[in-house]
Design a protein around this motif. Structure first.
Motif, PDB file in Angstrom:
ATOM      1  N   VAL A 146     -18.209  -6.829  20.745  1.00 32.65           N
ATOM      2  CA  VAL A 146     -17.986  -5.522  20.131  1.00 32.65           C
ATOM      3  C   VAL A 146     -16.501  -5.336  19.793  1.00 32.65           C
ATOM      4  N   ILE A 147     -15.632  -5.751  20.691  1.00 30.77           N
ATOM      5  CA  ILE A 147     -14.189  -5.622  20.448  1.00 30.77           C
ATOM      6  C   ILE A 147     -13.764  -6.507  19.281  1.00 30.77           C
ATOM      7  N   SER A 148     -14.283  -7.727  19.215  1.00 24.99           N
ATOM      8  CA  SER A 148     -13.913  -8.616  18.106  1.00 24.99           C
ATOM      9  C   SER A 148     -14.434  -8.072  16.781  1.00 24.99           C
ATOM     10  N   GLU A 149     -15.625  -7.477  16.770  1.00 25.35           N
ATOM     11  CA  GLU A 149     -16.146  -6.854  15.551  1.00 25.35           C
ATOM     12  C   GLU A 149     -15.260  -5.683  15.116  1.00 25.35           C
ATOM     13  N   PHE A 150     -14.775  -4.912  16.084  1.00 18.73           N
ATOM     14  CA  PHE A 150     -13.891  -3.789  15.789  1.00 18.73           C
ATOM     15  C   PHE A 150     -12.641  -4.269  15.060  1.00 18.73           C
ATOM     16  N   TYR A 151     -12.004  -5.320  15.588  1.00 18.67           N
ATOM     17  CA  TYR A 151     -10.777  -5.818  14.969  1.00 18.67           C
ATOM     18  C   TYR A 151     -11.051  -6.509  13.636  1.00 18.67           C
ATOM     19  N   ALA A 152     -12.188  -7.170  13.506  1.00 18.30           N
ATOM     20  CA  ALA A 152     -12.546  -7.779  12.227  1.00 18.30           C
ATOM     21  C   ALA A 152     -12.752  -6.707  11.165  1.00 18.30           C
ATOM     22  N   ARG A 153     -13.398  -5.616  11.531  1.00 20.68           N
ATOM     23  CA  ARG A 153     -13.615  -4.506  10.589  1.00 20.68           C
ATOM     24  C   ARG A 153     -12.278  -3.896  10.166  1.00 20.68           C
ATOM     25  N   ARG A 154     -11.364  -3.731  11.122  1.00 16.93           N
ATOM     26  CA  ARG A 154     -10.035  -3.186  10.782  1.00 16.93           C
ATOM     27  C   ARG A 154      -9.286  -4.115   9.831  1.00 16.93           C
ATOM     28  N   ALA A 155      -9.379  -5.427  10.078  1.00 18.40           N
ATOM     29  CA  ALA A 155      -8.720  -6.394   9.189  1.00 18.40           C
ATOM     30  C   ALA A 155      -9.313  -6.316   7.792  1.00 18.40           C
ATOM     31  N   ASP A 156     -10.646  -6.217   7.689  1.00 13.33           N
ATOM     32  CA  ASP A 156     -11.294  -6.074   6.386  1.00 13.33           C
ATOM     33  C   ASP A 156     -10.812  -4.823   5.662  1.00 13.33           C
ATOM     34  N   GLU A 157     -10.709  -3.725   6.387  1.00 13.59           N
ATOM     35  CA  GLU A 157     -10.254  -2.473   5.783  1.00 13.59           C
ATOM     36  C   GLU A 157      -8.826  -2.600   5.254  1.00 13.59           C
ATOM     37  N   GLU A 158      -7.959  -3.260   6.021  1.00 14.42           N
ATOM     38  CA  GLU A 158      -6.579  -3.433   5.586  1.00 14.42           C
ATOM     39  C   GLU A 158      -6.496  -4.350   4.363  1.00 14.42           C
ATOM     40  N   LEU A 159      -7.304  -5.404   4.358  1.00  9.90           N
ATOM     41  CA  LEU A 159      -7.317  -6.290   3.195  1.00  9.90           C
ATOM     42  C   LEU A 159      -7.843  -5.565   1.963  1.00  9.90           C
ATOM     43  N   ASP A 160      -8.854  -4.719   2.143  1.00 10.22           N
ATOM     44  CA  ASP A 160      -9.358  -3.908   1.028  1.00 10.22           C
ATOM     45  C   ASP A 160      -8.261  -3.013   0.464  1.00 10.22           C
ATOM     46  N   LYS A 161      -7.458  -2.429   1.346  1.00  3.39           N
ATOM     47  CA  LYS A 161      -6.352  -1.574   0.895  1.00  3.39           C
ATOM     48  C   LYS A 161      -5.338  -2.382   0.087  1.00  3.39           C
ATOM     49  N   LEU A 162      -5.010  -3.588   0.562  1.00  5.51           N
ATOM     50  CA  LEU A 162      -4.066  -4.438  -0.165  1.00  5.51           C
ATOM     51  C   LEU A 162      -4.616  -4.816  -1.533  1.00  5.51           C
ATOM     52  N   TRP A 163      -5.900  -5.108  -1.585  1.00  9.00           N
ATOM     53  CA  TRP A 163      -6.533  -5.493  -2.842  1.00  9.00           C
ATOM     54  C   TRP A 163      -6.538  -4.311  -3.815  1.00  9.00           C
ATOM     55  N   GLN A 164      -6.915  -3.138  -3.328  1.00 12.10           N
ATOM     56  CA  GLN A 164      -6.988  -1.951  -4.176  1.00 12.10           C
ATOM     57  C   GLN A 164      -5.607  -1.509  -4.669  1.00 12.10           C
ATOM     58  N   SER A 165      -4.587  -1.732  -3.855  1.00  7.77           N
ATOM     59  CA  SER A 165      -3.228  -1.344  -4.252  1.00  7.77           C
ATOM     60  C   SER A 165      -2.600  -2.343  -5.218  1.00  7.77           C
ATOM     61  N   GLY A 166      -3.221  -3.507  -5.348  1.00  5.15           N
ATOM     62  CA  GLY A 166      -2.676  -4.532  -6.231  1.00  5.15           C
ATOM     63  C   GLY A 166      -1.699  -5.471  -5.554  1.00  5.15           C
ATOM     64  N   GLU A 167      -1.436  -5.257  -4.265  1.00  7.79           N
ATOM     65  CA  GLU A 167      -0.524  -6.152  -3.548  1.00  7.79           C
ATOM     66  C   GLU A 167      -1.129  -7.539  -3.371  1.00  7.79           C
ATOM     67  N   TRP A 168      -2.454  -7.598  -3.327  1.00  8.36           N
ATOM     68  CA  TRP A 168      -3.173  -8.862  -3.243  1.00  8.36           C
ATOM     69  C   TRP A 168      -4.097  -8.965  -4.439  1.00  8.36           C
ATOM     70  N   ASN A 169      -4.251 -10.214  -4.928  1.00 11.34           N
ATOM     71  CA  ASN A 169      -5.170 -10.467  -6.031  1.00 11.34           C
ATOM     72  C   ASN A 169      -5.640 -11.917  -5.945  1.00 11.34           C
ATOM     73  N   GLU A 170      -6.342 -12.367  -6.983  1.00 16.89           N
ATOM     74  CA  GLU A 170      -6.863 -13.745  -6.979  1.00 16.89           C
ATOM     75  C   GLU A 170      -5.734 -14.770  -6.833  1.00 16.89           C
ATOM     76  N   GLN A 171      -4.610 -14.508  -7.501  1.00 16.79           N
ATOM     77  CA  GLN A 171      -3.473 -15.430  -7.431  1.00 16.79           C
ATOM     78  C   GLN A 171      -2.920 -15.506  -6.003  1.00 16.79           C
ATOM     79  N   THR A 172      -2.824 -14.369  -5.342  1.00 21.29           N
ATOM     80  CA  THR A 172      -2.336 -14.334  -3.962  1.00 21.29           C
ATOM     81  C   THR A 172      -3.230 -15.185  -3.062  1.00 21.29           C
ATOM     82  N   LEU A 173      -4.539 -15.047  -3.230  1.00 18.01           N
ATOM     83  CA  LEU A 173      -5.480 -15.829  -2.426  1.00 18.01           C
ATOM     84  C   LEU A 173      -5.355 -17.317  -2.707  1.00 18.01           C
ATOM     85  N   LYS A 174      -5.189 -17.663  -3.985  1.00 21.03           N
ATOM     86  CA  LYS A 174      -5.039 -19.067  -4.346  1.00 21.03           C
ATOM     87  C   LYS A 174      -3.773 -19.641  -3.709  1.00 21.03           C
TER      88      LYS A 174
END
Length: 73
Positions: A32-60
Motif C-alpha cells: 500500500v505504501i509503495s502504491e501511494f508513492y508510485a501514484r504521487r510520482a505519476d501525478e508529478e510526472l503528469d504535471k511536468l508533462w502538462q506544463s511542457g517541462e517534459w515531452n517526447e524529446q525529454t523521454l528520449k
C-alpha cells in the motif's frame, strides 16, 4: 545521547505498525505504501508533462543517458 524527536507522520506510522501481527500484514502494508508513492510520482510526472517541462524529446534523451558509476581502472 541524542534524543530522537518524531514528527506527526512518523508517530502515526508507528501506531499503524504496532498493529501488524504477521508477515502477510507487513507485506500488505508495504504494498500500500509503495502504491501511494508510485501514484504521487505519476501525478508529478503528469504535471511536468502538462506544463511542457517534459515531452517526447525529454523521454528520449533520458532513455539514452547512462547514469553509471565509473569503475576505477
Amino acid at each position: 545521547m541524542d534524543r530522537t524527536v518524531f514528527n506527526k507522520a512518523q508517530l502515526e506510522m508507528l501506531d499503524i505498525m504496532a498493529g501488524i501481527r504477521s508477515e502477510e500484514e507487513l507485506e500488505a502494508l508495504k504494498h500500500v505504501i509503495s502504491e501511494f508513492y508510485a501514484r504521487r510520482a505519476d501525478e508529478e510526472l503528469d504535471k511536468l508533462w502538462q506544463s511542457g517541462e517534459w515531452n517526447e524529446q525529454t523521454l528520449k534523451e533520458l532513455g539514452e543517458t547512462h547514469y553509471r558509476t565509473p569503475y576505477k581502472s
